[in-house]
Design a protein around this motif. Structure first.
Motif, PDB file in Angstrom:
ATOM      1  N   ILE A 165       0.818  -1.211   0.000  1.00 29.39           N
ATOM      2  CA  ILE A 165       0.000   0.000   0.000  1.00 29.39           C
ATOM      3  C   ILE A 165       0.851   1.261   0.000  1.00 29.39           C
ATOM      4  CG2 ILE A 165      -0.220   0.099   2.518  1.00 29.39           C
ATOM      5  CD1 ILE A 165      -2.913   0.957  -0.154  1.00 29.39           C
ATOM      6  N   THR A 166       2.026   1.207   0.649  1.00 29.02           N
ATOM      7  CA  THR A 166       2.923   2.374   0.662  1.00 29.02           C
ATOM      8  C   THR A 166       3.386   2.727  -0.736  1.00 29.02           C
ATOM      9  OG1 THR A 166       3.694   1.811   2.885  1.00 29.02           O
ATOM     10  CG2 THR A 166       5.070   3.317   1.591  1.00 29.02           C
ATOM     11  N   GLN A 167       3.797   1.716  -1.488  1.00 30.55           N
ATOM     12  CA  GLN A 167       4.229   1.944  -2.864  1.00 30.55           C
ATOM     13  C   GLN A 167       3.086   2.476  -3.713  1.00 30.55           C
ATOM     14  OE1 GLN A 167       5.909  -1.526  -4.718  1.00 30.55           O
ATOM     15  NE2 GLN A 167       6.298  -0.503  -6.669  1.00 30.55           N
ATOM     16  N   THR A 168       1.894   1.934  -3.516  1.00 33.51           N
ATOM     17  CA  THR A 168       0.721   2.390  -4.253  1.00 33.51           C
ATOM     18  C   THR A 168       0.455   3.870  -4.013  1.00 33.51           C
ATOM     19  OG1 THR A 168      -0.322   0.204  -4.147  1.00 33.51           O
ATOM     20  CG2 THR A 168      -1.768   2.085  -4.545  1.00 33.51           C
ATOM     21  N   TRP A 182      12.223  -0.900  -5.587  1.00 33.30           N
ATOM     22  CA  TRP A 182      10.945  -1.580  -5.766  1.00 33.30           C
ATOM     23  C   TRP A 182      10.938  -2.286  -7.117  1.00 33.30           C
ATOM     24  CZ3 TRP A 182       7.767   3.418  -4.488  1.00 33.30           C
ATOM     25  CH2 TRP A 182       7.723   3.609  -3.100  1.00 33.30           C
ATOM     26  N   GLU A 183      10.124  -3.312  -7.207  1.00 33.72           N
ATOM     27  CA  GLU A 183       9.866  -3.901  -8.513  1.00 33.72           C
ATOM     28  C   GLU A 183       9.003  -2.928  -9.326  1.00 33.72           C
ATOM     29  OE1 GLU A 183       8.259  -7.790  -8.514  1.00 33.72           O
ATOM     30  OE2 GLU A 183       9.736  -8.609  -7.118  1.00 33.72           O
ATOM     31  N   ASP A 184       9.113  -3.025 -10.648  1.00 35.40           N
ATOM     32  CA  ASP A 184       8.300  -2.173 -11.514  1.00 35.40           C
ATOM     33  C   ASP A 184       6.823  -2.329 -11.163  1.00 35.40           C
ATOM     34  OD1 ASP A 184       6.668  -1.905 -14.297  1.00 35.40           O
ATOM     35  OD2 ASP A 184       8.389  -0.555 -14.272  1.00 35.40           O
ATOM     36  N   GLN A 185       6.107  -1.218 -11.134  1.00 35.75           N
ATOM     37  CA  GLN A 185       4.708  -1.236 -10.700  1.00 35.75           C
ATOM     38  C   GLN A 185       3.772  -1.956 -11.659  1.00 35.75           C
ATOM     39  OE1 GLN A 185       6.573   1.467 -11.159  1.00 35.75           O
ATOM     40  NE2 GLN A 185       5.573   2.981 -12.483  1.00 35.75           N
ATOM     41  N   GLY A 186       4.191  -2.129 -12.874  1.00 31.96           N
ATOM     42  CA  GLY A 186       3.397  -2.910 -13.819  1.00 31.96           C
ATOM     43  C   GLY A 186       2.431  -2.076 -14.635  1.00 31.96           C
ATOM     44  N   LEU A 187       1.996  -2.643 -15.752  1.00 36.29           N
ATOM     45  CA  LEU A 187       1.155  -1.944 -16.711  1.00 36.29           C
ATOM     46  C   LEU A 187      -0.221  -1.629 -16.151  1.00 36.29           C
ATOM     47  CD1 LEU A 187       1.084  -0.889 -19.605  1.00 36.29           C
ATOM     48  CD2 LEU A 187       0.328  -3.152 -20.352  1.00 36.29           C
ATOM     49  N   ALA A 188      -0.786  -2.553 -15.358  1.00 35.50           N
ATOM     50  CA  ALA A 188      -2.124  -2.340 -14.814  1.00 35.50           C
ATOM     51  C   ALA A 188      -2.180  -1.100 -13.932  1.00 35.50           C
ATOM     52  CB  ALA A 188      -2.569  -3.573 -14.012  1.00 35.50           C
ATOM     53  N   PHE A 189      -1.157  -0.906 -13.131  1.00 30.50           N
ATOM     54  CA  PHE A 189      -1.130   0.268 -12.257  1.00 30.50           C
ATOM     55  C   PHE A 189      -0.975   1.543 -13.077  1.00 30.50           C
ATOM     56  CE2 PHE A 189       0.842   3.304  -9.308  1.00 30.50           C
ATOM     57  CZ  PHE A 189      -0.046   3.217  -8.244  1.00 30.50           C
ATOM     58  N   ASP A 190      -0.168   1.497 -14.142  1.00 27.61           N
ATOM     59  CA  ASP A 190      -0.020   2.659 -15.024  1.00 27.61           C
ATOM     60  C   ASP A 190      -1.370   3.057 -15.626  1.00 27.61           C
ATOM     61  OD1 ASP A 190       2.666   2.810 -14.526  1.00 27.61           O
ATOM     62  OD2 ASP A 190       3.290   1.879 -16.411  1.00 27.61           O
ATOM     63  N   VAL A 191      -2.159   2.069 -16.023  1.00 28.25           N
ATOM     64  CA  VAL A 191      -3.491   2.345 -16.554  1.00 28.25           C
ATOM     65  C   VAL A 191      -4.353   3.027 -15.507  1.00 28.25           C
ATOM     66  CG1 VAL A 191      -5.644   1.288 -17.368  1.00 28.25           C
ATOM     67  CG2 VAL A 191      -3.449   0.464 -18.236  1.00 28.25           C
ATOM     68  N   ALA A 192      -4.303   2.524 -14.280  1.00 25.36           N
ATOM     69  CA  ALA A 192      -5.133   3.065 -13.200  1.00 25.36           C
ATOM     70  C   ALA A 192      -4.815   4.527 -12.915  1.00 25.36           C
ATOM     71  CB  ALA A 192      -4.953   2.230 -11.931  1.00 25.36           C
ATOM     72  N   VAL A 193      -3.539   4.850 -12.788  1.00 24.04           N
ATOM     73  CA  VAL A 193      -3.194   6.235 -12.439  1.00 24.04           C
ATOM     74  C   VAL A 193      -3.442   7.177 -13.613  1.00 24.04           C
ATOM     75  CG1 VAL A 193      -1.570   5.633 -10.602  1.00 24.04           C
ATOM     76  CG2 VAL A 193      -0.722   5.808 -12.953  1.00 24.04           C
ATOM     77  N   HIS A 194      -3.337   6.665 -14.835  1.00 23.67           N
ATOM     78  CA  HIS A 194      -3.691   7.483 -15.992  1.00 23.67           C
ATOM     79  C   HIS A 194      -5.183   7.815 -15.981  1.00 23.67           C
ATOM     80  CE1 HIS A 194       0.225   6.781 -18.093  1.00 23.67           C
ATOM     81  NE2 HIS A 194      -0.107   7.938 -18.647  1.00 23.67           N
ATOM     82  N   VAL A 195      -6.002   6.837 -15.638  1.00 25.30           N
ATOM     83  CA  VAL A 195      -7.440   7.073 -15.530  1.00 25.30           C
ATOM     84  C   VAL A 195      -7.723   8.125 -14.463  1.00 25.30           C
ATOM     85  CG1 VAL A 195      -9.645   6.052 -14.821  1.00 25.30           C
ATOM     86  CG2 VAL A 195      -8.129   4.805 -16.368  1.00 25.30           C
TER      87      VAL A 195
END
Length: 265
Positions: free
Chosen positions: A3-6, A36-49
Motif C-alpha cells: 500500500i505504501t508503494q501504491t 521496488w519492482e516495476d509497478q506494472g502496466l495495470a497500475f499505469d493504466v489506473a493512475v492514468h485514468v
C-alpha cells in the motif's frame, strides 16, 4: 506492490503529470531509488485514468462549452463561439499520436534510461527557464493560429522521450509563442486530455493482450489517489503560476539532472 508503494506512486503521478517536471521520469526513477519492482502496466493504466478524470472535472465547464460549440461548427461549417479552441486541441494531438504509434516501442526499449532522463531534464528545464524569461506573455489560448498549434503539437510529441515532461515542453512552446503563463498552462492541460486518453487506451490494449492479472484493490486506490492529487495540483499550480513563475521548477530540474549525472557517473 504494497500500500505504501501504491500511495507514493499514485501521488507522484498525480503531481508530476501536470507540473513541468516529467511524470515518466519520476515513475521510472522512483522504483530504482526505492529498490521496488516495476509497478506494472495495470497500475499505469489506473493512475492514468485518475489523472484523466481529474483534468476533465477541473475543466468541465470549458469542455462543455467548447464541445457544444464544436458540434455546432461542424453542423454549420463555420467557427462558432469557442469551437476554434476545440479544433486546436484535436489538431494539436495529431503529432503526438503519429509519433507514439511510430516510435513508442523504440522509445520504451532504448530511452527509458537514467542518463537519458538526466540529459532531457537539464536540457528542457533550461529551455523552460529561457522561455519564461524571454516570453512576451501577451496572448491567450484563443489567439493561437494553426502554425502555433502545430508548433505546440510537435513539441508535445518530443515529450515521448522520458524526462522531457509533456506539460513542461508544451508550456515552454506556449511561452515561446507569447502566451501568458496561465494561457500556456491551460492549453497544455486541455491538450493533455486526448493524450492521456490515448495513452491509457494503448496501455489498456496491451494489458488485455498480455492477459496480465490485475489487483483491483491497488488499481482503485491508485486511480483515486492519483486523481485527487492531480486535481489539487492543477488548482494550486494555476492559482500560483503568475506569482511564482516557472523558475522553481527550472531549479528543481537542474538539481535533479545534476544529481542524476553525479550518481550515474
Amino acid at each position: 506492490m504494497d500500500i505504501t508503494q501504491t500511495i507514493i506512486l499514485a501521488i507522484l503521478q498525480g503531481l508530476t503529470e501536470f507540473l513541468p517536471i516529467s511524470s515518466s521520469a519520476h515513475l521510472i526513477l522512483m522504483p530504482i531509488i526505492a529498490n521496488w519492482e516495476d509497478q506494472g502496466l495495470a497500475f499505469d493504466v489506473a493512475v492514468h485514468v485518475g489523472t484523466l478524470v481529474a483534468v476533465i472535472i477541473y475543466f468541465r465547464k470549458t469542455l462543455v462549452t467548447i464541445t457544444q460549440d464544436w458540434i455546432l461548427s461542424v453542423q454549420q461549417k463555420k467557427t462558432v463561439g469557442d469551437s476554434r479552441l476545440a479544433w486546436a486541441v484535436l489538431f494539436g494531438t495529431i503529432p503526438v499520436g503519429l509519433a507514439g504509434l511510430t516510435f513508442n516501442s523504440a522509445i520504451a526499449e532504448h530511452l527509458r534510461d537514467p542518463l537519458v532522463i538526466a540529459i532531457t531534464t537539464l536540457l528542457f528545464g533550461a529551455l523552460l527557464g529561457w522561455a519564461d524569461w524571454r516570453g512576451k506573455r501577451v496572448r491567450d489560448e484563443h489567439q493561437l493560429n494553426w502554425k502555433d498549434i502545430l508548433f505546440i503539437g510537435v513539441a508535445q510529441a518530443i515529450a515521448l522521450i522520458p524526462g522531457t515532461s509533456r506539460s513542461g515542453i508544451t508550456i515552454t512552446a506556449g511561452l515561446m509563442l507569447g502566451l501568458t503563463r496561465q494561457a500556456a498552462a491551460r492549453f497544455s492541460f486541455l491538450l493533455s486530455i486526448p493524450v492521456i486518453f490515448l495513452a491509457g487506451g494503448l496501455e489498456t490494449f496491451e494489458l488485455v493482450r498480455a492477459s496480465v492479472s490485475v489487483n483491483w484493490n491497488h488499481m482503485f486506490w491508485g486511480a483515486l489517489i492519483a486523481g485527487i492529487s492531480a486535481y489539487a495540483c492543477i488548482a494550486v499550480f494555476l492559482r500560483l503560476l503568475q506569482s511564482i513563475g516557472m523558475w522553481p521548477f527550472v531549479v528543481y530540474r537542474m538539481v535533479l539532472g545534476v544529481v542524476l549525472l553525479l550518481v550515474i557517473v
